[in-house]
Design a protein around this motif. Sequence first.
Motif, short mmCIF file in Angstrom:
data_model
loop_
_atom_site.label_atom_id
_atom_site.label_comp_id
_atom_site.label_asym_id
_atom_site.label_seq_id
_atom_site.Cartn_x
_atom_site.Cartn_y
_atom_site.Cartn_z
N ILE A 164 55.14 39.06 56.47
CA ILE A 164 55.58 37.67 56.41
C ILE A 164 55.13 37.14 55.04
O ILE A 164 53.93 37.18 54.73
N ALA A 165 56.08 36.73 54.23
CA ALA A 165 55.76 36.27 52.87
C ALA A 165 56.09 34.78 52.74
O ALA A 165 57.16 34.34 53.16
N THR A 166 55.16 34.05 52.18
CA THR A 166 55.40 32.61 51.97
C THR A 166 56.26 32.40 50.72
O THR A 166 56.21 33.18 49.77
N GLU A 167 56.96 31.31 50.73
CA GLU A 167 57.80 30.97 49.58
C GLU A 167 56.95 30.72 48.32
O GLU A 167 57.31 31.12 47.22
N SER A 168 55.80 30.08 48.49
CA SER A 168 54.88 29.75 47.39
C SER A 168 55.48 28.73 46.42
O SER A 168 55.73 29.03 45.24
N ARG A 169 55.69 27.55 46.93
CA ARG A 169 56.13 26.44 46.12
C ARG A 169 55.03 26.08 45.12
O ARG A 169 53.87 26.29 45.41
N MET A 206 50.56 39.09 56.57
CA MET A 206 51.03 37.91 55.84
C MET A 206 50.50 37.96 54.41
O MET A 206 49.34 38.32 54.19
N THR A 207 51.34 37.61 53.45
CA THR A 207 50.87 37.52 52.07
C THR A 207 51.41 36.23 51.44
O THR A 207 52.31 35.59 51.97
N HIS A 208 50.83 35.89 50.30
CA HIS A 208 51.14 34.62 49.64
C HIS A 208 51.37 34.87 48.15
O HIS A 208 50.72 35.73 47.56
N CYS A 209 52.31 34.11 47.58
CA CYS A 209 52.60 34.22 46.16
C CYS A 209 53.07 35.62 45.81
O CYS A 209 53.73 36.29 46.63
N ASN A 210 52.71 36.10 44.64
CA ASN A 210 53.09 37.45 44.24
C ASN A 210 51.90 38.11 43.56
O ASN A 210 51.56 37.76 42.44
N SER A 211 51.29 39.00 44.29
CA SER A 211 50.12 39.71 43.76
C SER A 211 50.39 41.21 43.78
O SER A 211 50.66 41.80 44.82
N HIS A 212 50.32 41.82 42.59
CA HIS A 212 50.50 43.27 42.50
C HIS A 212 49.46 44.01 43.31
O HIS A 212 49.77 45.03 43.93
#
Length: 306
Positions: free
Chosen positions: A146-151, A121-127
């Motif tokens: 599994i990637a969160t939308e990150s509102r 699982m990851t969150h937001c956008n991290s290089h």
Amino acid sequence: MDDLNTTAEKIKTMEIRGAGRIAVAASAALRDYAISLKSLPFDEFNIKLEEAAKNLVDTRPTAVSLPNAVALTKRYSAENVPDAINEIVDNAEKFIKNAEEALGKIGKIGAERIHDGDVVMTHCNSHAAISIIKTAFDQGKDISVIATESRPRRQGFITIRELNDYGIPTTLIVDSAVRLTMKEVDLVVVGADSISVNGALVNKIGTSQLALAAQEARKNLIVAAETYKFSPRTLLGEMVEIEDRGSEEVVDSEILRELPNVNVKNPAFDVTPAEYIDLIITEVGAFPPAMAFTIIRDYLGLELEI
Ligand code: RUB
């Protein structure tokens, strides 16, 4: 100051975003600005450079990569303009090269923690986090994400596009589905905007929710962070400032006008305490969060100031 102002504006409006990319853009902008000051007397050069550094650092408050990049780029011992410019150009080239190479090293070290068949699982956008995921995939491991939308800015869409284009099977979830979905996850991998001396992580709002859910489900959370994401100023007791952004990112201003009794709060980052973090993967190795002081001392120096 045109190019410098353009970069500052792009950071402010998030056209350039993500702690790593902000740092590299700021270092390059300061280098180019210093070169443009070549005909100034030395004292004026110093003043202009300080103003430019402040201008860049003031664009966004949370990612320590920004003041670190600026401080590492603008330090020089020369006492004349041409030599000072040479030092600044060298500093910037070194910083940018190290930042680029760090992503590959973090990918390699972090991928050791991902096994065949894992769901990450990851969150937001991290290089940095994505580098770990891509490296594990390149190693032939059968993984999915599994990637969160990150509102509210939905940086998760940048992530799913990037993973899709790389051929990595990916599932998008809304942020509130994190806890429910955690039981399917083997490992959580996130990036960092700042890491303080007590090993606490500051990253995109919602990261601490992933950490809580991961701990509850006994899943590990690892942080992908270049050494320049550690904050020397936290050694002086300084707290990392959490950026508050505008309500229009969350709700349309028209709608808000009809709701005079409603206030919108939009903090862009949150804090995950060290005890929720299994390891921090840097370009110089994987460390427990308790070693944050050592990383600051050995790789950034205790006197890093802007
Ligand atoms: C981005 C964010 C990222 C970190 C690390 O926030 O929180 O997880 O910056 O990214 P924003 P990287 O979109 O508000 O800048 O690993 O690319 O440096």
